[in-house]
Design a protein around this motif. Structure first.
Motif, PDB file in Angstrom:
ATOM      1  N   ARG A  86       0.861  -1.031  -0.201  1.00  0.00           N
ATOM      2  CA  ARG A  86      -0.300  -0.104   0.263  1.00  0.00           C
ATOM      3  C   ARG A  86       0.996   1.065   0.177  1.00  0.00           C
ATOM      4  N   ILE A  87       1.558   1.667   1.143  1.00  0.00           N
ATOM      5  CA  ILE A  87       2.427   2.284   0.685  1.00  0.00           C
ATOM      6  C   ILE A  87       3.751   2.516  -0.248  1.00  0.00           C
ATOM      7  N   ILE A  88       3.975   1.836  -1.291  1.00  0.00           N
ATOM      8  CA  ILE A  88       5.002   1.649  -2.569  1.00  0.00           C
ATOM      9  C   ILE A  88       3.676   1.930  -3.287  1.00  0.00           C
ATOM     10  N   SER A  89       2.455   1.884  -3.355  1.00  0.00           N
ATOM     11  CA  SER A  89       1.497   2.485  -4.192  1.00  0.00           C
ATOM     12  C   SER A  89       1.260   3.400  -4.293  1.00  0.00           C
ATOM     13  N   GLU A  90       0.972   3.924  -3.278  1.00  0.00           N
ATOM     14  CA  GLU A  90       0.837   5.302  -2.651  1.00  0.00           C
ATOM     15  C   GLU A  90       1.845   6.252  -2.993  1.00  0.00           C
ATOM     16  N   GLY A  91       3.072   6.103  -2.354  1.00  0.00           N
ATOM     17  CA  GLY A  91       4.135   6.716  -3.124  1.00  0.00           C
ATOM     18  C   GLY A  91       4.365   6.649  -4.471  1.00  0.00           C
ATOM     19  N   GLY A  92       4.177   5.886  -5.487  1.00  0.00           N
ATOM     20  CA  GLY A  92       4.415   6.598  -6.366  1.00  0.00           C
ATOM     21  C   GLY A  92       3.287   6.568  -7.888  1.00  0.00           C
ATOM     22  N   SER A  93       2.238   6.706  -6.493  1.00  0.00           N
ATOM     23  CA  SER A  93       0.785   7.029  -6.896  1.00  0.00           C
ATOM     24  C   SER A  93       1.345   8.870  -6.918  1.00  0.00           C
ATOM     25  N   LEU A  94       1.735   9.042  -5.928  1.00  0.00           N
ATOM     26  CA  LEU A  94       2.178  10.564  -5.613  1.00  0.00           C
ATOM     27  C   LEU A  94       3.541  11.136  -6.262  1.00  0.00           C
ATOM     28  N   VAL A  95       4.043  10.335  -6.297  1.00  0.00           N
ATOM     29  CA  VAL A  95       5.712  10.771  -7.812  1.00  0.00           C
ATOM     30  C   VAL A  95       5.149  10.954  -8.993  1.00  0.00           C
ATOM     31  N   ALA A  96       3.669   9.808  -9.518  1.00  0.00           N
ATOM     32  CA  ALA A  96       3.210  10.559 -11.125  1.00  0.00           C
ATOM     33  C   ALA A  96       2.297  11.431 -10.795  1.00  0.00           C
ATOM     34  N   GLU A  97       2.464  11.795  -9.861  1.00  0.00           N
ATOM     35  CA  GLU A  97       1.532  13.442  -9.363  1.00  0.00           C
ATOM     36  C   GLU A  97       2.289  14.407  -9.339  1.00  0.00           C
ATOM     37  N   GLY A  98       3.233  13.716  -9.377  1.00  0.00           N
ATOM     38  CA  GLY A  98       4.320  15.153  -9.406  1.00  0.00           C
ATOM     39  C   GLY A  98       4.902  15.555  -7.504  1.00  0.00           C
ATOM     40  N   LYS A  99       3.966  14.962  -6.721  1.00  0.00           N
ATOM     41  CA  LYS A  99       4.212  15.320  -5.618  1.00  0.00           C
ATOM     42  C   LYS A  99       5.093  14.260  -4.816  1.00  0.00           C
ATOM     43  N   PHE A 100       6.626  14.937  -5.097  1.00  0.00           N
ATOM     44  CA  PHE A 100       7.636  14.234  -4.968  1.00  0.00           C
ATOM     45  C   PHE A 100       8.094  14.168  -3.161  1.00  0.00           C
ATOM     46  N   ASP A 101       7.638  15.208  -2.389  1.00  0.00           N
ATOM     47  CA  ASP A 101       8.206  15.658  -0.922  1.00  0.00           C
ATOM     48  C   ASP A 101       6.702  14.433  -0.234  1.00  0.00           C
ATOM     49  N   LYS A 102       5.832  14.677  -0.449  1.00  0.00           N
ATOM     50  CA  LYS A 102       4.626  13.193  -0.498  1.00  0.00           C
ATOM     51  C   LYS A 102       5.180  12.266  -0.580  1.00  0.00           C
ATOM     52  N   ALA A 103       5.375  11.632  -1.514  1.00  0.00           N
ATOM     53  CA  ALA A 103       5.829  10.437  -1.666  1.00  0.00           C
ATOM     54  C   ALA A 103       7.050   9.731  -0.669  1.00  0.00           C
ATOM     55  N   ILE A 104       8.128  10.815  -0.831  1.00  0.00           N
ATOM     56  CA  ILE A 104       9.151  10.679  -0.123  1.00  0.00           C
ATOM     57  C   ILE A 104       8.612  10.836   1.657  1.00  0.00           C
ATOM     58  N   ASP A 105       7.558  11.467   2.538  1.00  0.00           N
ATOM     59  CA  ASP A 105       7.211  11.067   4.040  1.00  0.00           C
ATOM     60  C   ASP A 105       6.436   9.431   3.288  1.00  0.00           C
ATOM     61  N   GLU A 106       6.040   9.663   2.462  1.00  0.00           N
ATOM     62  CA  GLU A 106       5.157   8.026   2.187  1.00  0.00           C
ATOM     63  C   GLU A 106       5.947   7.418   2.396  1.00  0.00           C
ATOM     64  N   TYR A 107       7.640   6.945   1.444  1.00  0.00           N
ATOM     65  CA  TYR A 107       8.185   6.138   1.907  1.00  0.00           C
ATOM     66  C   TYR A 107       8.666   5.774   2.462  1.00  0.00           C
ATOM     67  N   LYS A 108       9.146   6.900   3.619  1.00  0.00           N
ATOM     68  CA  LYS A 108       9.284   7.054   4.783  1.00  0.00           C
ATOM     69  C   LYS A 108       8.813   5.678   6.384  1.00  0.00           C
ATOM     70  N   LYS A 109       7.784   5.765   5.683  1.00  0.00           N
ATOM     71  CA  LYS A 109       7.051   4.795   6.868  1.00  0.00           C
ATOM     72  C   LYS A 109       7.234   3.715   6.207  1.00  0.00           C
ATOM     73  N   LEU A 110       7.917   2.962   5.472  1.00  0.00           N
ATOM     74  CA  LEU A 110       8.719   1.267   5.179  1.00  0.00           C
ATOM     75  C   LEU A 110       9.769   1.224   5.990  1.00  0.00           C
ATOM     76  N   GLU A 111      10.216   2.493   6.846  1.00  0.00           N
ATOM     77  CA  GLU A 111      11.514   2.268   7.376  1.00  0.00           C
ATOM     78  C   GLU A 111      10.308   1.235   9.472  1.00  0.00           C
TER      79      GLU A 111
END
Length: 175
Positions: A86-111
């Motif tokens: 879910r996190i990877i999918s949501e982050g990928g969607s945010l990257v595709a939308e150009g919301k890179f900082d939000k995507a990075i915040d989402e990916y940080k949840k993986l830790e």
């Protein structure tokens, strides 16, 4: 009337099954079940065809135990795998939308899920996409200002494995 109710109930059941397939936890559960279910069925068939306590029967029995143990283990890990996807999918969607900082915040949840390598990999991709998008925007600004040569060089320096590279190629063809 009974026939209509029977047909209607079957249609509703089919619709419910199809709707469940769009739900990620259901897909993950079914995938795990089918992947381990096939060898389980083969081992069970071997056990039924062979005499009890023969060499092949014992091997099939041990395989059944291993498959059942693996299935239980995979089911206990299922919520974590679902959240990771879910996190990877949501982050990928945010990257595709150009919301890179939000995507990075989402990916940080993986830790928090114990996936620091995956987190670093996905963050690196998002940062590369962010830099490429910034380079593309700068090239477009240069083109608007009439500085074609600088824009061409900047467009050529955009990495090929980014989303911005597709637009950069289009701009290069126009120039």
């Amino acid at each position: 009337m009974k026939l209509i109710m029977r047909v209607l109930s079957r249609i509703l059941l089919i619709a419910a099954v199809i709707a469940m397939l769009y739900f990620m936890p259901t897909r993950e559960f079914l995938k795990t079940t089918f992947i381990l279910g096939m060898p389980f069925i083969v081992a069970l068939a071997i056990m039924r065809k062979r005499p009890r306590y023969s060499f092949l029967w014992i091997i099939a029995f041990l395989a059944l135990l291993g498959i059942a143990g693996g299935y239980v283990y995979l089911l206990t890990q299922l919520p974590e795998r679902i959240e990771t996807r879910r996190i990877i999918s949501e982050g990928g969607s945010l990257v595709a939308e150009g919301k890179f900082d939000k995507a990075i915040d989402e990916y940080k949840k993986l830790e928090k899920l114990g996936k620091p390598e995956k987190m670093k990999e996905k963050i690196a991709i998002a940062e590369q996409e962010k830099r490429a998008a910034a380079m593309l925007q700068e090239a477009q600004d240069l083109l608007a200002a009439g500085e074609t040569e600088k824009a061409k060089k900047l467009l050529e320096s955009i990495p090929d494995n980014t989303r911005a590279a597709v637009q950069a190629k289009r701009l290069q063809k126009k120039l």
